[in-house]
Scaffold this motif. Structure first.
Motif, PDB file in Angstrom:
ATOM      1  N   SER A 215     -16.124  -8.951  25.153  1.00 50.63           N
ATOM      2  CA  SER A 215     -17.242  -9.412  24.331  1.00 50.63           C
ATOM      3  C   SER A 215     -16.970 -10.769  23.703  1.00 50.63           C
ATOM      4  O   SER A 215     -17.880 -11.395  23.158  1.00 50.63           O
ATOM      5  CB  SER A 215     -17.515  -8.390  23.223  1.00 50.63           C
ATOM      6  N   GLY A 216     -15.717 -11.228  23.764  1.00 57.75           N
ATOM      7  CA  GLY A 216     -15.348 -12.501  23.162  1.00 57.75           C
ATOM      8  C   GLY A 216     -14.789 -12.377  21.761  1.00 57.75           C
ATOM      9  O   GLY A 216     -14.387 -13.380  21.170  1.00 57.75           O
ATOM     10  N   PHE A 217     -14.728 -11.160  21.223  1.00 54.49           N
ATOM     11  CA  PHE A 217     -14.205 -10.962  19.876  1.00 54.49           C
ATOM     12  C   PHE A 217     -12.680 -10.882  19.905  1.00 54.49           C
ATOM     13  O   PHE A 217     -12.092 -10.272  20.804  1.00 54.49           O
ATOM     14  CB  PHE A 217     -14.765  -9.680  19.255  1.00 54.49           C
ATOM     15  N   LEU A 218     -12.060 -11.482  18.900  1.00 53.96           N
ATOM     16  CA  LEU A 218     -10.633 -11.342  18.638  1.00 53.96           C
ATOM     17  C   LEU A 218     -10.473 -10.410  17.449  1.00 53.96           C
ATOM     18  O   LEU A 218     -11.085 -10.620  16.399  1.00 53.96           O
ATOM     19  CB  LEU A 218     -10.002 -12.701  18.318  1.00 53.96           C
ATOM     20  N   LYS A 219      -9.654  -9.374  17.599  1.00 52.65           N
ATOM     21  CA  LYS A 219      -9.419  -8.432  16.518  1.00 52.65           C
ATOM     22  C   LYS A 219      -7.921  -8.266  16.285  1.00 52.65           C
ATOM     23  O   LYS A 219      -7.130  -8.250  17.233  1.00 52.65           O
ATOM     24  CB  LYS A 219     -10.061  -7.081  16.813  1.00 52.65           C
ATOM     25  N   ILE A 220      -7.563  -8.147  15.021  1.00 49.35           N
ATOM     26  CA  ILE A 220      -6.178  -7.933  14.632  1.00 49.35           C
ATOM     27  C   ILE A 220      -6.028  -6.482  14.205  1.00 49.35           C
ATOM     28  O   ILE A 220      -6.749  -6.010  13.315  1.00 49.35           O
ATOM     29  CB  ILE A 220      -5.761  -8.863  13.478  1.00 49.35           C
ATOM     30  N   ALA A 221      -5.116  -5.773  14.861  1.00 50.18           N
ATOM     31  CA  ALA A 221      -4.854  -4.368  14.554  1.00 50.18           C
ATOM     32  C   ALA A 221      -3.527  -4.261  13.811  1.00 50.18           C
ATOM     33  O   ALA A 221      -2.532  -4.854  14.225  1.00 50.18           O
ATOM     34  CB  ALA A 221      -4.825  -3.536  15.834  1.00 50.18           C
ATOM     35  N   ARG A 222      -3.536  -3.505  12.725  1.00 46.26           N
ATOM     36  CA  ARG A 222      -2.323  -3.334  11.919  1.00 46.26           C
ATOM     37  C   ARG A 222      -2.120  -1.855  11.629  1.00 46.26           C
ATOM     38  O   ARG A 222      -3.064  -1.154  11.258  1.00 46.26           O
ATOM     39  CB  ARG A 222      -2.430  -4.122  10.610  1.00 46.26           C
ATOM     40  N   THR A 224      -0.985   1.029   9.365  1.00 47.14           N
ATOM     41  CA  THR A 224      -0.741   1.355   7.968  1.00 47.14           C
ATOM     42  C   THR A 224      -0.421   2.838   7.890  1.00 47.14           C
ATOM     43  O   THR A 224      -1.288   3.683   8.105  1.00 47.14           O
ATOM     44  CB  THR A 224      -1.967   1.032   7.102  1.00 47.14           C
ATOM     45  N   GLY A 225       0.835   3.160   7.606  1.00 48.72           N
ATOM     46  CA  GLY A 225       1.248   4.557   7.653  1.00 48.72           C
ATOM     47  C   GLY A 225       1.237   5.036   9.089  1.00 48.72           C
ATOM     48  O   GLY A 225       1.895   4.474   9.959  1.00 48.72           O
ATOM     49  N   LYS A 226       0.462   6.076   9.359  1.00 50.82           N
ATOM     50  CA  LYS A 226       0.337   6.591  10.723  1.00 50.82           C
ATOM     51  C   LYS A 226      -0.993   6.216  11.369  1.00 50.82           C
ATOM     52  O   LYS A 226      -1.334   6.728  12.427  1.00 50.82           O
ATOM     53  CB  LYS A 226       0.488   8.118  10.703  1.00 50.82           C
ATOM     54  N   LYS A 227      -1.729   5.337  10.728  1.00 44.88           N
ATOM     55  CA  LYS A 227      -3.062   4.987  11.201  1.00 44.88           C
ATOM     56  C   LYS A 227      -3.151   3.507  11.522  1.00 44.88           C
ATOM     57  O   LYS A 227      -2.635   2.654  10.796  1.00 44.88           O
ATOM     58  CB  LYS A 227      -4.104   5.358  10.132  1.00 44.88           C
ATOM     59  N   TRP A 228      -3.844   3.190  12.618  1.00 53.16           N
ATOM     60  CA  TRP A 228      -4.103   1.804  12.982  1.00 53.16           C
ATOM     61  C   TRP A 228      -5.444   1.371  12.404  1.00 53.16           C
ATOM     62  O   TRP A 228      -6.442   2.080  12.529  1.00 53.16           O
ATOM     63  CB  TRP A 228      -4.120   1.639  14.502  1.00 53.16           C
ATOM     64  N   GLU A 229      -5.451   0.211  11.763  1.00 54.54           N
ATOM     65  CA  GLU A 229      -6.663  -0.350  11.173  1.00 54.54           C
ATOM     66  C   GLU A 229      -6.972  -1.695  11.806  1.00 54.54           C
ATOM     67  O   GLU A 229      -6.105  -2.324  12.419  1.00 54.54           O
ATOM     68  CB  GLU A 229      -6.502  -0.485   9.655  1.00 54.54           C
ATOM     69  N   LEU A 230      -8.237  -2.136  11.633  1.00 56.34           N
ATOM     70  CA  LEU A 230      -8.695  -3.419  12.168  1.00 56.34           C
ATOM     71  C   LEU A 230      -9.211  -4.275  11.015  1.00 56.34           C
ATOM     72  O   LEU A 230     -10.418  -4.415  10.816  1.00 56.34           O
ATOM     73  CB  LEU A 230      -9.785  -3.201  13.209  1.00 56.34           C
ATOM     74  N   PRO A 231      -8.307  -4.867  10.230  1.00 53.66           N
ATOM     75  CA  PRO A 231      -8.738  -5.565   9.022  1.00 53.66           C
ATOM     76  C   PRO A 231      -9.411  -6.911   9.253  1.00 53.66           C
ATOM     77  O   PRO A 231     -10.186  -7.365   8.409  1.00 53.66           O
ATOM     78  CB  PRO A 231      -7.431  -5.740   8.241  1.00 53.66           C
ATOM     79  N   TRP A 232      -9.138  -7.565  10.396  1.00 52.72           N
ATOM     80  CA  TRP A 232      -9.677  -8.909  10.599  1.00 52.72           C
ATOM     81  C   TRP A 232     -10.216  -9.056  12.015  1.00 52.72           C
ATOM     82  O   TRP A 232      -9.663  -8.530  12.976  1.00 52.72           O
ATOM     83  CB  TRP A 232      -8.587  -9.962  10.365  1.00 52.72           C
ATOM     84  N   SER A 233     -11.299  -9.800  12.140  1.00 55.53           N
ATOM     85  CA  SER A 233     -11.884 -10.074  13.457  1.00 55.53           C
ATOM     86  C   SER A 233     -12.670 -11.367  13.399  1.00 55.53           C
ATOM     87  O   SER A 233     -13.050 -11.845  12.317  1.00 55.53           O
ATOM     88  CB  SER A 233     -12.790  -8.924  13.905  1.00 55.53           C
TER      89      SER A 233
END
Length: 352
Positions: A215-222, A224-233
């Motif tokens: 789609s052309g989106f850049l996403k940063i996955a981090r 946190t604990g045992k869960k992956w989050e997507l705080p920035w895109s």
């Protein structure tokens, strides 16, 4: 002046005119490389004592469909290679130097007993409905992990239960791109490529990776604990993304990420991991080609960026003393194997 030269030419035999080399991956020390093709083949080359590249192994029908990517693990885990394919599988291969090959694959091979064989250590088939388009081993600091990016927008992170066995892998997955999202709706939803943050400081940054989508989106996955989050895109390439590369960071207070896609530009991003808002921002866009760009890759220090477009004219980019990105070298991959320098003076690495 900055110059470039060819280290050698590798002869790769393809099965037909529709057979292509999809990826080339060097190992950590640059002494070995793996090629994977749409003809379901893996070819491994080693650099010998005379600094010449020689084919050491060829694995035919390594997958049941075209092979998209290959990646090497850190050498502390041994000679491990991961590949992914349109057949929805990720395969982890290991080298077995003690086994002799029954028959040489190529006439230029020396004694068959001296050529290492490769065997399947694990076949990961958790992606039951979607092709796997990229696979990357995590940096050394996270242990023996690998991430797989799928066409359905899911990223799976595998961790070896026993680093000496490598046959049992746990699976942690998270959705990165979703058709239900209004901003990502359409036919191009899916992961095109991913890149781990190669930082050596796990305590400070944790597990972080960048994912570029069709789609052309850049996403940063981090994690946190045992869960992956997507705080920035951010919207990186309106025509669709193709590759992403996270630069090694030796001393910068921010991270640098490069992306490419169907446009004629490479996007270079700044990321501040210690900020929650406005952490991801565009640094510059480089007019690097006149056709789609397929690959971007940083050098070991994160100070030079290589750009590979569809034409095969590879270009190298660095920062000059005024903190402006300049094109330092072009490498034309043709029969004459010639390269030409684009600048008279070698740029310094200040600011990067």
């Amino acid at each position: 002046a900055m110059s470039a030269y060819f280290d050698g030419t590798l002869d790769v035999k393809v099965s037909s005119g529709c057979d292509y080399v999809h990826d080339v991956a060097y190992n950590f020390n640059g002494t070995r490389l793996a090629l994977c093709t749409s003809g379901q083949k893996i070819i491994i080359f080693d650099r010998n004592e005379t600094l010449q590249w020689a084919r050491s192994c060829e694995i035919n029908e390594a997958h049941a469909a075209p092979i998209w990517r290959a990646d090497w693990a850190h050498p502390e885990h041994g000679a491990l290679l991961a590949t992914c394919s349109e057949d929805r599988a990720v395969i982890v291969w290991s080298e077995n130097r003690g086994a002799a090959r029954k028959s040489p694959l190529e006439p230029d091979s020396e004694a068959a007993s001296s050529i290492p064989r490769w065997k399947v250590r694990s076949r990961l088939t958790d992606s039951t409905h979607s092709a796997v388009r990229d696979v990357k081993f995590g940096p050394r600091r996270v242990g023996l992990k690998l991430a797989a990016a799928q066409m359905d927008g899911i990223v799976r992170v595998y961790e070896a239960g026993d680093v000496l066995n490598c046959s049992d892998w746990s699976n942690d997955e998270f959705q990165v791109f979703d058709k239900s999202s209004s901003s990502e709706a359409g036919d191009k939803v899916g992961c095109a490529a991913l890149s781990w943050n190669p930082s050596s400081d796990l305590g400070q940054v944790g597990e972080v990776m960048a994912v570029i989508g069709y789609s052309g989106f850049l996403k940063i996955a981090r994690r946190t604990g045992k869960k992956w989050e997507l705080p920035w895109s951010a919207k990186a390439h309106p025509g669709g993304g193709k590759d992403v590369s996270w630069a090694p960071n030796l001393c910068r207070p921010y991270e640098v990420i490069a992306t490419c896609g169907c446009e004629k530009q490479v996007a270079v991003w700044k990321l501040s991991l210690d900020r929650e808002e406005n952490a991801l921002s565009i640094w510059t866009r480089l007019d690097a080609a006149v056709e789609p760009i397929w690959r971007v890759s940083w050098n070991a220090t994160g100070t030079a960026l290589a750009v590979a477009p569809e034409s095969g004219l590879v270009s190298l980019w660095k920062l000059d003393s005024s903190l402006k990105w300049i094109r330092t070298t072009d490498i034309q991959v043709n029969h004459e194997e010639e390269s030409r320098s684009r600048s008279a003076a070698r740029p310094r690495d200040e600011g990067l």
